[in-house]
Every structure is written in C-alpha cells, then in structure tokens.
Design an enzyme around this catalytic site. Structure first.
Site, short mmCIF file in Angstrom:
data_model
loop_
_atom_site.label_atom_id
_atom_site.label_comp_id
_atom_site.label_asym_id
_atom_site.label_seq_id
_atom_site.Cartn_x
_atom_site.Cartn_y
_atom_site.Cartn_z
N CYS A 83 18.87 -30.27 16.62
CA CYS A 83 17.67 -29.21 16.68
C CYS A 83 17.20 -29.61 18.30
CB CYS A 83 17.05 -29.69 15.56
SG CYS A 83 15.20 -28.96 15.94
N CYS A 103 18.57 -23.29 21.05
CA CYS A 103 18.23 -23.32 19.58
C CYS A 103 19.76 -23.33 18.86
CB CYS A 103 17.09 -22.21 19.12
SG CYS A 103 17.05 -22.47 17.41
N1 DGL Z 1 17.74 -25.14 14.99
C1 DGL Z 1 16.57 -25.47 15.48
C2 DGL Z 1 16.46 -25.74 17.08
O1 DGL Z 1 17.33 -25.99 17.62
C3 DGL Z 1 15.19 -24.49 15.28
C4 DGL Z 1 13.85 -24.94 15.08
C5 DGL Z 1 12.69 -24.47 14.30
O2 DGL Z 1 12.94 -24.97 13.19
O3 DGL Z 1 12.12 -23.55 14.58
O4 DGL Z 1 15.55 -25.65 17.85
#
Ligand code: DGL
Length: 276
Positions: A74, A188
């Site tokens: 993440c 993301c």
């Molecule tokens: N997959 C997360 C990232 O890489 C999502 C972030 C979120 O929860 O807004 O930033």
C-alpha cells in the site's frame, strides 16, 4: 523458500496486484493477505492516523500469524509508516512506493504523471522521491480517492464505471504540461488491478507500477531463487480482514482467482481501536 511465511498488508484489496507478481516469481511461497477493510480507505487520512492504525493492525496480526517478512503493499501506508514499522517489528519490512525512478528513466518527453491517493501525493516521502529521482523530469500529480473506491467496489461486485475512471485521467490533461505526459506511475496498488482499462483509455501512455520489482526484492530478501510450482506441495494462502463484508460471495470468488482462500476475520480484530 516454501516454508517461509509472507504477510502482505493493504487497507483494501489493491495489495493483490503485488501478490500476483510475487506468486509469479515464487509460486510455492506461503502467504497471508491482510486487508484493513474496517478502516478502508486510507488515502484521505492524515499521516499520523495511517501510521497509528497500520501499526496497530499489523502488530495484532503478528500475534497470531508467524510471518518471516512483511510487505506493506500500500503506497499510502508505506509512505507514512515504514520507519515506525521497522522500529517496532523484528521481521524485515518491504514497502511499496511509487515507481518514480523507473518512470523518470523511461520517459522520452520528460513529463510523467503520478496517479496515487491524495495522501501519497502529499507525503514528504513522495516529494523526496521526486527530488532525488526525477529532478529533471516534470511530475504532474493527481491524487484520487474516488478511483480507489471505484476499484474496491468493483471487486465487491459493482460494475466498473469507465466514465468515472476517464474523468480522473482527464485531471492530468487539465494541468499545465499535461499534454506532454508519456508515462504514468500507478502509485496505488489498487490501480494495476485495472491496468487493461487504463491502457484501453490512453493507449499512448506507458503505465508503470512497482509490483514486479517488489516481487523480485521480496524473493531475494527471503534468500531464495525463484522456484517452480510443485503440484505435490500444499500451498497455503490465507486471507484476513479486519471486518466481515456483506459481499462475501464476490469477495471469496475474487480471492480464489488470486490464489487465496476464503476471507476470514482476523483473530482479535474486535480488540482494534475504532481508529478508522
Ligand atoms: N492500495 C492502497 C495504496 O496503494 C490504497 C489506499 C487507500 O486505502 O486509500 O495506496
């Protein structure tokens, strides 16, 4: 390596884009996927809120999961919490951060886009990445929580709203120099899950993410060569969530498709602070 246990963490399901790269390199690796869906999304939260919440959830998970390594799949969490995690945990921690360096090396026009959450775009960590690795490149950023939520909802069974995805991409065109962009960093981990849609919408842009590089790093850190799938081995890949969902059937199907078991509630999740 097959007896090593990897814990992969994300707020939602984006981390599966990293898991599939890891599985491609190391099909025998035992994995635990952990989604803090109770506090999803992280993208609009402050750095302090993300740090406290991610640390609490991961420490709780490690009370029952015997992991040899943690991957923070993440960008929003990694750009906030990596130093804190490394201070508190006694296992190696690999973060996923925007592939600015790769894009800056690949661009021909000298202008790249960073598509990430508002949190990731605003972080000092990200600004430092840009200063250190893209000093001579124009970086145009778009921070979108909407896109993360569209993708997460899609996984839970909602039709993908292509027009809404395109609307987010148009935010690049609207910024000065946007017409020169030739590469977009998918900053993301949710975004590579719909990479084919991005390619369809903008065929002239290169779409760059960190997944494959992370997979290589994880496998080398686990001190192993890439292995071939061995049908006789039992490969355990478990999926943990901080809260049960009402769309369990779609989610189960999606987890299966990514090589994981049915969603289970993380033991002791009820003891987590509301911190969402
Ligand atoms: N997959 C997360 C990232 O890489 C999502 C972030 C979120 O929860 O807004 O930033």
């Amino acid at each position: 390596m097959s007896n090593k246990q990897l814990l992969v963490f994300d707020s939602g399901l984006g981390g599966l884009s990293v898991c599939r790269e890891i599985i491609a390199v190391s099909p025998n690796l035992q994995m635990h996927y952990l989604s803090d869906n109770a506090a999803f999304p992280y993208g609009g939260k402050t750095q302090q809120a993300v740090t406290e919440r991610a640390l609490e959830v991961i420490e709780t998970a490690l009370e029952t999961i015997q992991a040899d390594m943690l991957v923070v799949a993440c960008n929003t969490a990694s750009t906030a919490v990596l130093p804190t995690l490394r201070e508190h945990l006694n296992i190696p921690v690999v973060g996923v951060v925007p592939a600015i360096k790769t894009a800056a090396a690949l661009t021909r026009s000298g202008t790249i886009g960073l598509l990430a959450t508002p949190g990731t775009v605003a972080r000092e960590y990200t600004k430092t990445l840009i200063t250190e690795h893209a000093a001579n490149t124009q970086v145009i950023s778009v921070g979108s929580s909407a896109l993360v939520e569209i993708i997460e909802a899609h996984i839970h069974g909602v039709n993908l709203d292509i027009e809404a995805v395109d609307e987010v991409l148009r935010e690049f065109d609207e910024q000065a120099g946007g017409e020169k962009i030739d590469s977009i960093v998918l900053g993301c981990t949710h975004f590579p899950l719909i990479k084919d849609v991005f390619i369809e919408l903008r065929q002239d842009w290169q779409w760059i993410d960190s997944g494959a590089a992370i997979a290589t790093r994880v496998c080398s850190l686990l001190n192993s060569q890439p292995t071939q799938a061995n049908e006789s081995n039992h490969i355990s890949r478990l999926a943990w969530f901080t809260q049960t969902t009402s769309t369990t059937e779609q989610l189960t199907h999606y987890m299966f498709r990514h090589g994981f078991g049915a969603p289970q509630r993380l033991p002791r999740a009820s003891q987590l602070s509301s911190g969402a």
